[in-house]
Design an enzyme around this catalytic site. Structure first.
Site, PDB file in Angstrom:
ATOM      1  N   TRP A 157       0.800  -1.222   0.000  1.00 35.81           N
ATOM      2  CA  TRP A 157       0.000   0.000   0.000  1.00 35.81           C
ATOM      3  C   TRP A 157       0.835   1.275   0.000  1.00 35.81           C
ATOM      4  CZ3 TRP A 157       1.911   2.197   4.301  1.00 35.81           C
ATOM      5  CH2 TRP A 157       2.311   1.364   5.347  1.00 35.81           C
ATOM      6  N   PRO A 182      -3.095  -5.768  -5.960  1.00 37.82           N
ATOM      7  CA  PRO A 182      -2.668  -4.662  -5.095  1.00 37.82           C
ATOM      8  C   PRO A 182      -3.202  -4.874  -3.682  1.00 37.82           C
ATOM      9  CG  PRO A 182      -4.581  -4.022  -6.378  1.00 37.82           C
ATOM     10  CD  PRO A 182      -4.307  -5.451  -6.731  1.00 37.82           C
ATOM     11  N   GLY A 232       6.664  -6.282  -0.479  1.00 38.01           N
ATOM     12  CA  GLY A 232       5.935  -6.202   0.783  1.00 38.01           C
ATOM     13  C   GLY A 232       6.857  -6.516   1.945  1.00 38.01           C
ATOM     14  N   SER A 233       6.281  -6.994   3.016  1.00 40.23           N
ATOM     15  CA  SER A 233       7.060  -7.214   4.231  1.00 40.23           C
ATOM     16  C   SER A 233       7.931  -8.466   4.105  1.00 40.23           C
ATOM     17  CB  SER A 233       6.114  -7.358   5.423  1.00 40.23           C
ATOM     18  OG  SER A 233       5.313  -8.507   5.239  1.00 40.23           O
ATOM     19  N   GLU A 254      10.887  -8.087  -3.045  1.00 36.98           N
ATOM     20  CA  GLU A 254      11.367  -6.751  -2.643  1.00 36.98           C
ATOM     21  C   GLU A 254      10.784  -6.482  -1.266  1.00 36.98           C
ATOM     22  OE1 GLU A 254      13.437  -5.112  -4.499  1.00 36.98           O
ATOM     23  OE2 GLU A 254      13.231  -6.063  -6.447  1.00 36.98           O
ATOM     24  N   CYS A 288      10.124   1.938   1.843  1.00 38.66           N
ATOM     25  CA  CYS A 288      11.036   0.826   2.144  1.00 38.66           C
ATOM     26  C   CYS A 288      12.474   1.295   2.265  1.00 38.66           C
ATOM     27  CB  CYS A 288      10.915  -0.248   1.075  1.00 38.66           C
ATOM     28  SG  CYS A 288      11.261   0.364  -0.578  1.00 38.66           S
ATOM     29  N   GLU A 386      12.124  -3.002  11.704  1.00 34.82           N
ATOM     30  CA  GLU A 386      11.601  -1.937  10.845  1.00 34.82           C
ATOM     31  C   GLU A 386      10.399  -1.284  11.539  1.00 34.82           C
ATOM     32  OE1 GLU A 386       9.382  -3.102   7.274  1.00 34.82           O
ATOM     33  OE2 GLU A 386      10.555  -1.663   6.120  1.00 34.82           O
TER      34      GLU A 386
HETATM   35  P1  NAD Z   1       2.540  -7.075   3.326  1.00 39.00           P
HETATM   36  O1  NAD Z   1       3.594  -8.107   3.200  1.00 39.00           O
HETATM   37  O2  NAD Z   1       1.623  -7.144   4.485  1.00 39.00           O
HETATM   38  O3  NAD Z   1       1.607  -7.071   2.028  1.00 39.00           O
HETATM   39  C1  NAD Z   1       2.115  -6.902   0.719  1.00 39.00           C
HETATM   40  C2  NAD Z   1       1.129  -7.509  -0.271  1.00 39.00           C
HETATM   41  O4  NAD Z   1       1.083  -8.926  -0.084  1.00 39.00           O
HETATM   42  C3  NAD Z   1      -0.310  -7.015  -0.112  1.00 39.00           C
HETATM   43  O5  NAD Z   1      -0.912  -6.899  -1.389  1.00 39.00           O
HETATM   44  C4  NAD Z   1      -0.963  -8.136   0.677  1.00 39.00           C
HETATM   45  O6  NAD Z   1      -2.353  -8.220   0.514  1.00 39.00           O
HETATM   46  C5  NAD Z   1      -0.268  -9.356   0.086  1.00 39.00           C
HETATM   47  N1  NAD Z   1      -0.233 -10.543   0.950  1.00 39.00           N
HETATM   48  C6  NAD Z   1      -0.385 -10.606   2.307  1.00 39.00           C
HETATM   49  N2  NAD Z   1      -0.253 -11.889   2.723  1.00 39.00           N
HETATM   50  C7  NAD Z   1      -0.008 -12.629   1.627  1.00 39.00           C
HETATM   51  C8  NAD Z   1       0.248 -14.016   1.415  1.00 39.00           C
HETATM   52  N3  NAD Z   1       0.280 -14.880   2.431  1.00 39.00           N
HETATM   53  N4  NAD Z   1       0.469 -14.445   0.162  1.00 39.00           N
HETATM   54  C9  NAD Z   1       0.491 -13.572  -0.878  1.00 39.00           C
HETATM   55  N5  NAD Z   1       0.254 -12.257  -0.744  1.00 39.00           N
HETATM   56  C10 NAD Z   1       0.012 -11.785   0.492  1.00 39.00           C
HETATM   57  O7  NAD Z   1       3.296  -5.684   3.270  1.00 39.00           O
HETATM   58  P2  NAD Z   1       2.675  -4.236   3.482  1.00 39.00           P
HETATM   59  O8  NAD Z   1       2.443  -4.022   4.927  1.00 39.00           O
HETATM   60  O9  NAD Z   1       1.559  -4.038   2.534  1.00 39.00           O
HETATM   61  O10 NAD Z   1       3.883  -3.302   2.982  1.00 39.00           O
HETATM   62  C11 NAD Z   1       4.844  -2.757   3.824  1.00 39.00           C
HETATM   63  C12 NAD Z   1       6.142  -3.539   3.697  1.00 39.00           C
HETATM   64  O11 NAD Z   1       6.578  -3.554   2.340  1.00 39.00           O
HETATM   65  C13 NAD Z   1       7.275  -2.898   4.485  1.00 39.00           C
HETATM   66  O12 NAD Z   1       7.991  -3.903   5.145  1.00 39.00           O
HETATM   67  C14 NAD Z   1       8.127  -2.259   3.396  1.00 39.00           C
HETATM   68  O13 NAD Z   1       9.485  -2.087   3.755  1.00 39.00           O
HETATM   69  C15 NAD Z   1       7.958  -3.216   2.280  1.00 39.00           C
HETATM   70  N6  NAD Z   1       8.247  -2.595   0.981  1.00 39.00           N
HETATM   71  C16 NAD Z   1       9.357  -2.984   0.302  1.00 39.00           C
HETATM   72  C17 NAD Z   1       9.691  -2.371  -0.905  1.00 39.00           C
HETATM   73  C18 NAD Z   1      10.931  -2.749  -1.672  1.00 39.00           C
HETATM   74  O14 NAD Z   1      11.044  -2.374  -2.834  1.00 39.00           O
HETATM   75  N7  NAD Z   1      11.868  -3.476  -1.080  1.00 39.00           N
HETATM   76  C19 NAD Z   1       8.847  -1.373  -1.415  1.00 39.00           C
HETATM   77  C20 NAD Z   1       7.729  -1.012  -0.689  1.00 39.00           C
HETATM   78  C21 NAD Z   1       7.427  -1.628   0.509  1.00 39.00           C
END
Ligand code: NAD
Length: 517
Positions: A157, A182, A232-233, A254, A288, A386
């Protein structure tokens, strides 16, 4: 405050048509500045995800059969459409994230920059390449780039337009179809990007959006796609990686960071303070690559802390669909609770809170003040985890070695920064940092925006890279297509094997001597 006039029910209805959803189930998103309902969108099931991947296969095969140079016309138009529609896109991004408009602008220009880069690079990178055959003249080898098929893009997000759309662009240019998942709360802006791609002439069915619960809908996408690009995370990334590997499909991950900045004794302090404040609080600290730890040489530590706190105090925190605020909202009250937990824990264990450390309910439900901490110790949550919010800790260091050791003392390795007037020394310190991007005399943006070079994480910050050569070729398989023009393997029947080995040995010696192989 009301959502901007550009976010109309008609627009939401039009964008909803890009969502694969077979039932009447819906999900709602909120306008983050106020918490009021923003949009109601269709919700996909696991079956919808599998169907979306299956439905993309026909269009993908036709698209893959086109010349990459022909495909570029779509992206040329898309680039223009993104820039022409920047105000609407910024409205959508702000409404669904609550970020300050300047970061909505950064969010929306990223796909334009990526598109412009790959418009030039992709036709060259995707071209068949002649490789040395095993035997000159007799064997001719070509390396081809074959699209993976249907690529699943799963995005978070925090930069919803950039991370949903920018990673889809090279995948599409390489001849793939994309199914994009997304984050539900921030689905509107990437849906608008998908709409622009179709308005630019992308053939039907090449990009579809699925919306719903992460583990269910995202999991189903990992189970069906031919390749997964996940952002994501770290925790979710590890699950996605294990699931993808179980199916023997590739993935790029990522993930999160705990990014350090090092301030050397000869640094221009005003420059370092300005860069540090920008990178600590950019996107309300939900970036990130943003800086959460600053290691300052002890000879300039007091000066740095004083000026850093003063500069933080000048930041304007606010809500509004204009460029007046420096710092916007956090994404949700849940995220604000997580950020406050880190600060409260640090305070309770003896950290000094120089500025910030409080919620701003007077502005909106998820606002939190930019916060500067010192005296942070390893037992505190914010020391190595983080925070992903507007919180930064500053530490004194004796010398370069201590700065490097402390900067490298987390499992993460996403981004790092070094400030120093002696650029050679700053570069030498930077090269010792375990991070996928290192910025000298900048916090985060210079390396990220330099799209010709790869960007990504070491250690717990991820696998694979976006941008650069890898950011495109990861969406392809290499194929070695070799023609044997004169039979040398196996030897012709008439040639006894003992004679064949003698000829082959002589040939190999000669080829090596001539430098052919
Ligand atoms: P998140 O991991 O909770 O979610 C990311 C995406 O994955 C969302 O669309 C979510 O719905 C989906 N998701 C959740 N559980 C899943 C599963 N079990 N299987 C498949 N998809 C699933 O992360 P977030 O809270 O949305 O984002 C924040 C994190 O993203 C932070 O840790 C940040 O550092 C990281 N981030 C990294 C980068 C990079 O380029 N390295 C860029 C932006 C954000």
């Amino acid at each position: 405050m009301t959502p901007p006039a550009t976010v109309t029910p008609e627009l939401v209805a039009r964008l909803s048509r890009h969502v694969a959803a077979s039932t009447d189930a819906t999900v709602s998103t909120v306008e983050v500045f106020t918490g009021a309902t923003l949009a109601t969108l269709p919700c996909s099931t696991e079956h919808d995800v599998a169907d979306a991947v299956a439905a993309a296969r026909g269009p993908q095969a036709a698209w893959a059969a086109t010349d990459p140079r022909e495909r570029m016309a779509v992206f040329e138009k898309f680039h223009k459409l993104v820039l022409d529609n920047r105000e609407t896109i910024a409205d959508l991004i702000q409404a669904e994230t609550g970020k300050a408009r300047r970061y909505a602008f950064e969010d929306l220009i990223e796909p334009a920059i990526t598109t412009a880069h790959y418009l030039k690079a992709a036709p060259r990178l995707l071209r068949p390449r002649k490789r040395k055959g095993m035997m000159p003249f007799a064997i001719q080898t070509t390396e081809l780039r074959v699209p993976k098929g249907v690529v699943g893009i799963i995005s978070p997000w925090n930069f919803p337009f950039a991370l949903g759309i920018s990673d889809s662009i090279p995948a599409l240019m390489a001849g793939n179809a994309v199914v994009l998942k997304p984050d539900t709360q921030t689905a509107l802006s990437p849906l608008f990007g998908v709409d622009l791609l179709y308005r630019a002439g992308l053939p039907d069915g090449l990009i579809t959006v699925v919306i719903g619960d992460g583990p269910v809908v995202g999991g189903a996408l990992v189970d069906a796609a031919d390749y997964v690009g996940f952002t994501g995370s770290t925790r979710t990334g590890a699950e996605v990686g294990a699931r993808a590997t179980g199916r023997l499909i590739g993935c790029s991950l990522e993930l999160g960071g705990k990014n350090p900045m090092v301030v050397l004794p000869d640094a221009n302090i005003d420059l370092a303070v300005a860069g540090g404040v920008t990178s600590a609080f950019a996107n309300t600290g939900q970036l990130c690559m943003h800086i959460e730890r600053i290691y300052v040489h002890e000879s300039v530590y007091d000066t740095f802390v004083g000026r850093f706190v003063a500069a933080t105090g000048k930041l304007k925190v606010g809500a509004g669909y204009d460029y007046r605020s420096d710092v916007g909202s956090l994404i949700s009250t849940r995220q604000r609770k997580a950020v406050a937990e880190h600060v409260d824990d640090a305070r309770a264990k003896g950290a000094t809170v120089h500025i910030g450390g409080t919620a701003r309910d007077d502005i909106g439900p998820a606002f939190y003040e930019p916060t500067v901490l010192t005296d942070v110790t390893p037992d505190m949550l914010c020391h190595a985890q983080e925070t992903f919010g507007p919180v930064v800790a500053i530490y004194p260091v004796r010398d370069d070695d201590e700065a490097v050791a402390m900067a490298n003392d987390t499992p993460y390795g996403l981004n790092a920064s070094v400030y120093g007037r002696d650029v050679d020394r700053a570069k030498a310190v930077g090269a010792r940092l375990r991070a996928g991007t290192v910025n000298v005399n900048d916090g985060h943006a210079a390396a990220y925006a330099s799209i010709d070079a790869p960007m990504g994480g070491m250690g717990s910050s991820g696998l694979g890279r976006r941008h650069g050569v890898e950011g495109l070729l990861k969406y392809t398989e290499s194929q070695n297509l070799t023609v044997q023009r004169i039979q040398v393997i196996p030897p012709p029947k008439a040639l006894p094997y003992s004679r064949y080995t003698a000829i082959m040995t002589r040939s190999l010696r000669l080829l090596h001597k001539l430098g052919v192989r």
